[in-house]
Design an enzyme around this catalytic site. Structure first.
Site, mmCIF file in Angstrom:
data_model
loop_
_atom_site.group_PDB
_atom_site.id
_atom_site.type_symbol
_atom_site.label_atom_id
_atom_site.label_comp_id
_atom_site.label_asym_id
_atom_site.label_seq_id
_atom_site.Cartn_x
_atom_site.Cartn_y
_atom_site.Cartn_z
ATOM 1 N N GLU A 122 12.045 2.915 7.358
ATOM 2 C CA GLU A 122 10.962 3.752 6.847
ATOM 3 C C GLU A 122 11.492 5.066 6.269
ATOM 4 O O GLU A 122 11.009 5.537 5.230
ATOM 5 C CB GLU A 122 9.938 4.038 7.953
ATOM 6 C CG GLU A 122 9.037 2.852 8.296
ATOM 7 C CD GLU A 122 8.071 2.503 7.185
ATOM 8 O OE1 GLU A 122 7.905 3.306 6.248
ATOM 9 O OE2 GLU A 122 7.471 1.408 7.244
ATOM 10 N N GLU A 170 12.978 4.172 2.911
ATOM 11 C CA GLU A 170 11.970 3.813 1.915
ATOM 12 C C GLU A 170 11.210 5.042 1.419
ATOM 13 O O GLU A 170 10.958 5.186 0.223
ATOM 14 C CB GLU A 170 10.993 2.798 2.501
ATOM 15 C CG GLU A 170 11.573 1.407 2.683
ATOM 16 C CD GLU A 170 10.592 0.436 3.295
ATOM 17 O OE1 GLU A 170 10.931 -0.749 3.439
ATOM 18 O OE2 GLU A 170 9.468 0.852 3.654
ATOM 19 N N GLU A 171 10.827 5.928 2.325
ATOM 20 C CA GLU A 171 9.972 7.050 1.943
ATOM 21 C C GLU A 171 10.745 8.210 1.324
ATOM 22 O O GLU A 171 10.201 8.932 0.479
ATOM 23 C CB GLU A 171 9.180 7.542 3.159
ATOM 24 C CG GLU A 171 8.157 6.526 3.663
ATOM 25 C CD GLU A 171 7.221 7.105 4.699
ATOM 26 O OE1 GLU A 171 7.348 8.313 5.024
ATOM 27 O OE2 GLU A 171 6.347 6.366 5.182
#
Length: 283
Positions: A171, A174-175
């Site tokens: 995460e 990805e972010e």
């Protein structure tokens, strides 16, 4: 008229099934006994609903004679036309996945002991801090905090078959485009009545950054940056909400060496599965 015609066809199909007996049931429903006195079935090939109804009726008669417990029926998406026949035979929905529906029927007169569908969803929040006492934060383009100018940790849901530590690393990448490695779980909270009424487990994970140049995920994230830790903690939103303030305090205590979270280790279980055990190394 159609219903009467179906009854006639069903009677004829049932006669054929009874003549072929267990052979037809084994070939088309592929029943397998489970470890709890029940049976798991999966339709092996396409068939007309009326023929399926007759086959299922014969199979259920046999299972009752054999005093079986729970009968599980897995229907692939392509066999959705067979659901009605299964429901009429006493089956209920248990759970669904993108490519199949699982139904179940409890046969004994005693109370049902079949496990319910999965009750929890699992999520992570990632506390990532650099050597300048700055924490990696984002603002949401989507979600409940959209447009509120609130800086928050990167967060997300854990995928099926994914470890909590791996989900936190994923995460963050990805972010924000930041590479990081998992350090430990600092805390977790349990809540209820969240996503479609499911309970929710949310793990606050500490990660060590391995890179520092932010590359924004433009589809979901409005902004991302390294923010001085006290600016993050002193946000009115964080100070106003009990849960967010307590999480921030935990992160501060960890940064100051006054708090120890849960490390992880890969271990083999009694059934030879490889699991992740979280524990406090200081104990």
């Amino acid at each position: 008229m159609g219903s009467e015609a179906d009854e006639v066809v069903l009677s004829a199909e049932l006669s054929v099934v009874e003549e072929n007996g267990a052979e037809a049931i084994m070939a088309l429903l592929r029943p397998k006994e489970d470890m709890f006195g029940g049976v798991v079935m999966e339709v092996g090939e396409a068939m007309e609903p009326v023929a399926f109804a007759a086959l299922l009726k014969a199979a259920m008669r046999r299972f009752r004679q054999q005093e079986k417990n729970g009968i599980w029926l897995k229907l692939a998406l392509t066999f959705s036309s067979l659901v009605d026949a299964a429901v009429k035979e006493g089956f209920k929905y248990h759970h669904a996945e993108p490519d199949y529906l699982m139904l179940v029927c409890w046969l004994p007169s005693r109370p049902c002991t079949l496990p319910a569908n999965a009750s929890h969803r699992v999520g992570i929040g990632a506390f990532v801090m650099n050597n300048q006492r700055e924490v990696l934060v984002v603002q949401e383009k989507l979600g409940p905090l959209r447009g509120l100018n609130v800086w928050k940790f990167p967060t997300g849901a854990v995928d099926e078959g994914e470890d909590i530590a791996s989900a936190a690393v994923r995460e963050v990448k990805e972010e924000t485009g930041i590479n990081a490695e998992f350090v430990e779980v600092l805390a977790f909270r349990q809540g209820h009545k969240y996503f479609f009424g499911k309970s929710d487990l949310f793990f606050i994970c500490m990660l060590k950054p391995l890179s520092f140049d932010i590359k924004l995920q433009e589809s979901e994230i409005e902004a991302a940056k390294w923010l001085p830790i006290m600016e993050f903690v002193n946000q009115p939103f964080v100070q106003k909400h009990e849960q967010d303030k307590l999480i921030a305090d935990i992160c501060l205590k960890k940064m100051e060496g006054q708090y120890s979270g849960l490390s992880s280790i890969r271990v083999k279980s009694s059934t030879d599965r490889i699991n992740t055990l979280f524990f406090n190394e200081r104990t």
